[in-house]
Scaffold this active site. Sequence first.
Site, short mmCIF file in Angstrom:
data_model
loop_
_atom_site.label_atom_id
_atom_site.label_comp_id
_atom_site.label_asym_id
_atom_site.label_seq_id
_atom_site.Cartn_x
_atom_site.Cartn_y
_atom_site.Cartn_z
N GLY A 157 0.75 -1.25 0.00
CA GLY A 157 0.00 0.00 0.00
C GLY A 157 0.78 1.29 0.00
O GLY A 157 0.18 2.37 -0.14
N GLU A 197 3.78 -6.79 1.65
CA GLU A 197 3.45 -7.22 0.29
C GLU A 197 3.24 -6.03 -0.63
O GLU A 197 2.14 -5.81 -1.13
CB GLU A 197 2.26 -8.18 0.30
CG GLU A 197 1.20 -7.87 1.32
CD GLU A 197 0.06 -8.88 1.36
OE1 GLU A 197 0.31 -10.09 1.27
OE2 GLU A 197 -1.09 -8.42 1.48
N GLY A 209 3.33 -3.74 -3.98
CA GLY A 209 3.26 -3.91 -5.42
C GLY A 209 3.77 -2.65 -6.09
O GLY A 209 4.87 -2.58 -6.63
N ARG A 210 2.95 -1.58 -5.97
CA ARG A 210 3.24 -0.31 -6.65
C ARG A 210 4.63 0.24 -6.35
O ARG A 210 5.33 0.70 -7.26
CB ARG A 210 2.19 0.71 -6.19
CG ARG A 210 2.31 2.07 -6.81
CD ARG A 210 1.32 3.05 -6.14
NE ARG A 210 0.10 2.41 -5.74
CZ ARG A 210 -1.00 2.33 -6.50
NH1 ARG A 210 -1.02 2.88 -7.67
NH2 ARG A 210 -2.07 1.70 -6.05
N ARG A 260 -5.81 4.08 -14.83
CA ARG A 260 -5.80 4.77 -13.54
C ARG A 260 -6.36 6.20 -13.60
O ARG A 260 -7.14 6.59 -12.74
CB ARG A 260 -4.40 4.77 -12.92
CG ARG A 260 -3.79 3.36 -12.76
CD ARG A 260 -2.57 3.34 -11.87
NE ARG A 260 -2.91 3.63 -10.50
CZ ARG A 260 -2.71 4.78 -9.92
NH1 ARG A 260 -2.13 5.76 -10.56
NH2 ARG A 260 -3.10 4.98 -8.68
N TYR A 267 -9.65 6.40 -11.29
CA TYR A 267 -9.46 7.03 -9.97
C TYR A 267 -9.18 8.53 -10.07
O TYR A 267 -8.84 9.15 -9.06
CB TYR A 267 -8.27 6.41 -9.23
CG TYR A 267 -8.18 4.90 -9.28
CD1 TYR A 267 -9.13 4.11 -8.63
CD2 TYR A 267 -7.14 4.26 -9.95
CE1 TYR A 267 -9.05 2.73 -8.68
CE2 TYR A 267 -7.05 2.88 -9.98
CZ TYR A 267 -8.00 2.12 -9.35
OH TYR A 267 -7.90 0.76 -9.39
N CYS A 298 -13.52 5.43 -27.56
CA CYS A 298 -14.80 6.11 -27.75
C CYS A 298 -15.50 6.31 -26.42
O CYS A 298 -16.47 5.61 -26.09
CB CYS A 298 -15.64 5.24 -28.68
SG CYS A 298 -16.91 6.19 -29.43
N GLU A 299 -15.00 7.24 -25.64
CA GLU A 299 -15.46 7.41 -24.26
C GLU A 299 -14.84 8.71 -23.75
O GLU A 299 -13.63 8.89 -23.84
CB GLU A 299 -14.93 6.21 -23.46
CG GLU A 299 -15.13 6.22 -22.01
CD GLU A 299 -16.16 5.17 -21.58
OE1 GLU A 299 -16.90 5.47 -20.65
OE2 GLU A 299 -16.21 4.09 -22.19
N TYR A 334 -0.08 -1.48 -12.22
CA TYR A 334 -1.49 -1.34 -12.59
C TYR A 334 -1.66 -0.66 -13.95
O TYR A 334 -2.65 0.02 -14.19
CB TYR A 334 -2.28 -0.62 -11.48
CG TYR A 334 -2.08 -1.26 -10.13
CD1 TYR A 334 -2.65 -2.48 -9.84
CD2 TYR A 334 -1.28 -0.66 -9.15
CE1 TYR A 334 -2.45 -3.09 -8.61
CE2 TYR A 334 -1.06 -1.26 -7.92
CZ TYR A 334 -1.65 -2.48 -7.65
OH TYR A 334 -1.44 -3.08 -6.45
N1 LLP Z 1 -1.81 -6.77 -0.60
C1 LLP Z 1 -3.13 -6.77 -0.78
C2 LLP Z 1 -3.97 -7.63 0.05
C3 LLP Z 1 -3.71 -5.92 -1.73
O1 LLP Z 1 -5.03 -5.93 -1.88
C4 LLP Z 1 -2.89 -5.08 -2.51
C5 LLP Z 1 -3.48 -4.21 -3.53
C6 LLP Z 1 -1.50 -5.13 -2.30
C7 LLP Z 1 -0.99 -5.97 -1.33
C8 LLP Z 1 -0.54 -4.27 -3.08
O2 LLP Z 1 -0.80 -2.91 -2.90
P1 LLP Z 1 0.22 -1.81 -3.45
O3 LLP Z 1 1.50 -1.92 -2.67
O4 LLP Z 1 0.43 -2.06 -4.89
O5 LLP Z 1 -0.49 -0.51 -3.22
N2 LLP Z 1 -5.65 -0.70 -9.14
C9 LLP Z 1 -5.30 0.23 -8.09
C10 LLP Z 1 -4.66 -0.44 -6.93
C11 LLP Z 1 -5.48 -1.55 -6.34
C12 LLP Z 1 -4.72 -2.25 -5.25
C13 LLP Z 1 -5.42 -3.43 -4.77
N3 LLP Z 1 -4.74 -4.14 -3.74
C14 LLP Z 1 -4.43 1.34 -8.67
O6 LLP Z 1 -4.16 1.35 -9.87
O7 LLP Z 1 -4.05 2.26 -7.96
#
Ligand code: LLP
Length: 413
Positions: free
Chosen positions: A238, A272, A274-275, A311, A315, A341-342, A370
Site C-alpha cells: 500500500g 506485500e 506492489g506499486r 488509472r 481514480y 470512444c469514451e 497497474y
Molecule cells: N496486498 C493486498 C492484500 C492488496 O489488496 C494489494 C493491492 C496489495 C498488497 C498491493 O498494494 P500496493 O502496494 O500495490 O499498493 N488498481 C489500483 C490499486 C489496487 C490495489 C489493490 N490491492 C491502482 O491502480 O491504484
Amino acid sequence: MQFYLRDGYLYCEQLSVKDILERVSDTPFYLYSAAQLRENFTAYAHALAGMNARVFYALKANSNPTLLVILRELGSGATLVSGNELRMALRAGFAPGNMLFNGNGKRRDELMLAAQHGVLLNVDSEFDLEHIIQVARAVNRPLDVLLRVNPDIRPDVHPYVATGMRNSKFGIRAERLMGFLDRLKPVPLVRLVGLHCHLGSTIKDVRVFRDAAALMGDLFNAGRDRGFDVRYLNLGGGLGIDYERTGVYPTPADLIGAMRGLLPDNATLIVEPGRSIVGSAGVLICRVLGVKTNGDRHFIVTDGSMTELLRPSLYGAYHHVGFIEPIDDEVRTFDIVGPVCESADFLGKARELPTPPEGAGLVVYDAGAYGYAMSSNYNLRTRPAEYLVDGDRLLQIRRAETFDDLTLTPLSL
Ligand code: LLP
C-alpha cells in the site's frame, strides 16, 4: 532515477528512448527499467535488514514473467489473488512456501491448486474458512493459513483503493476473530500460522501503518495466548509513490520505521508491496496522432489510451506526462486523450506542454504498476508489447497482441 532527461531527451538507463522508438516503431508500448526495479526492491531489503522479515511482492501490480524472475532472484516472495497469478508465480520459479494466496472470493479449483502446492492461504470470511477446511480434507494434507483482519483504519486514499475500513468487503472484523479461533481449534488439518491486514493503496502518510502494527501486534499476542503457533504478521502493501514528482515522499525505510518498534519479538513480518516496487520502473510510450481544439480546451490525441492505463479514468489519478525529446513550439494547456470512444478516456488533464508535431513521442511516467495489469481490449484494441532495458540492452518481454488473439471463438456459426 533510471528514467531521466538529458538535454531534453528521455533516457532509460543507458538507452535513448528516441532510439528505442525508432527500433520498436509500433506504439504504444510499455518500457521498463531492470535497474529501477532492482533499486526499488533493494530499498525494501535494506529497510528490513536485521529484522525477521520477508517481502512478498503483490503480483497484481504487474505480473510480467520476466519482471517476476528478476524479483524472485532478488529474494522476493509472492502475494497472489487468483489461480492464474499462482500459475504465473510457479512459472517464474517462486517456491510455494514463499507465496500467499489472498482474496475475498477464492474459487474451489483455485483453493485446490493452492492446497496441492502447499501455498499459504489467507482466510477472508466464514465461508472462505469452510471452503479451506473442505479442501484440506479433500487433499488430506495440512494447510497453513493466515486470518485477514479488517482493522477499520482510514488510509486517506481514493475510496476505490481503501480496503481496511469497517464497511469494506475484505477481511474479518476484529470482534469476530475469536469465533474463527474456536472454529480452527478442533481442525488440526488447518493450521493458523499468522495474521494479515492490508489498509489500502497509494498511502502517503505512513502513520496509519503504525496504528495497524499496534492493533495487529495485540491480536497476534492474543492468538498465541490462545495456544496457536502464530508466527507471521503480514501488514500488507500500500505504500504510494511520488506520481506528482514532488521529490518528497515516504520511502520503504519510512514505512518500516513506522512499524518496527511495535512488532512482537517472535513475529516474522511480511510486507506485500506492489506499486512501490514496479510503479516507477515502467513508463508508457505513445505517439501523438494530432492536436485539436474544442470549445475552450486543447487536446493532444495519442495512440495510447485508457485501455493501456486505466488509472486516470478510474481514480482520477495523476500521472506525469512529457515528451521524449525537446519540442520548441507554443506552450498551451492540453488534455492528453486517447482514441477510445469514451469521454473518460484521458491520460492527463490541463497540462502545460509545448504543441507537439504529429508523430512526436509522448511518455506517461510511473505506469509500471497497474498499467498492463489493468489493460483491456475495449474497442477491440490489442494489448501492446512490453520491453525491458537492462543497462544498454533492450529486450521484448511480452509481444503485442494481434487481431487473431481476439478471435478465440470460432467465427463460423
Ligand atoms: N496486498 C493486498 C492484500 C492488496 O489488496 C494489494 C493491492 C496489495 C498488497 C498491493 O498494494 P500496493 O502496494 O500495490 O499498493 N488498481 C489500483 C490499486 C489496487 C490495489 C489493490 N490491492 C491502482 O491502480 O491504484
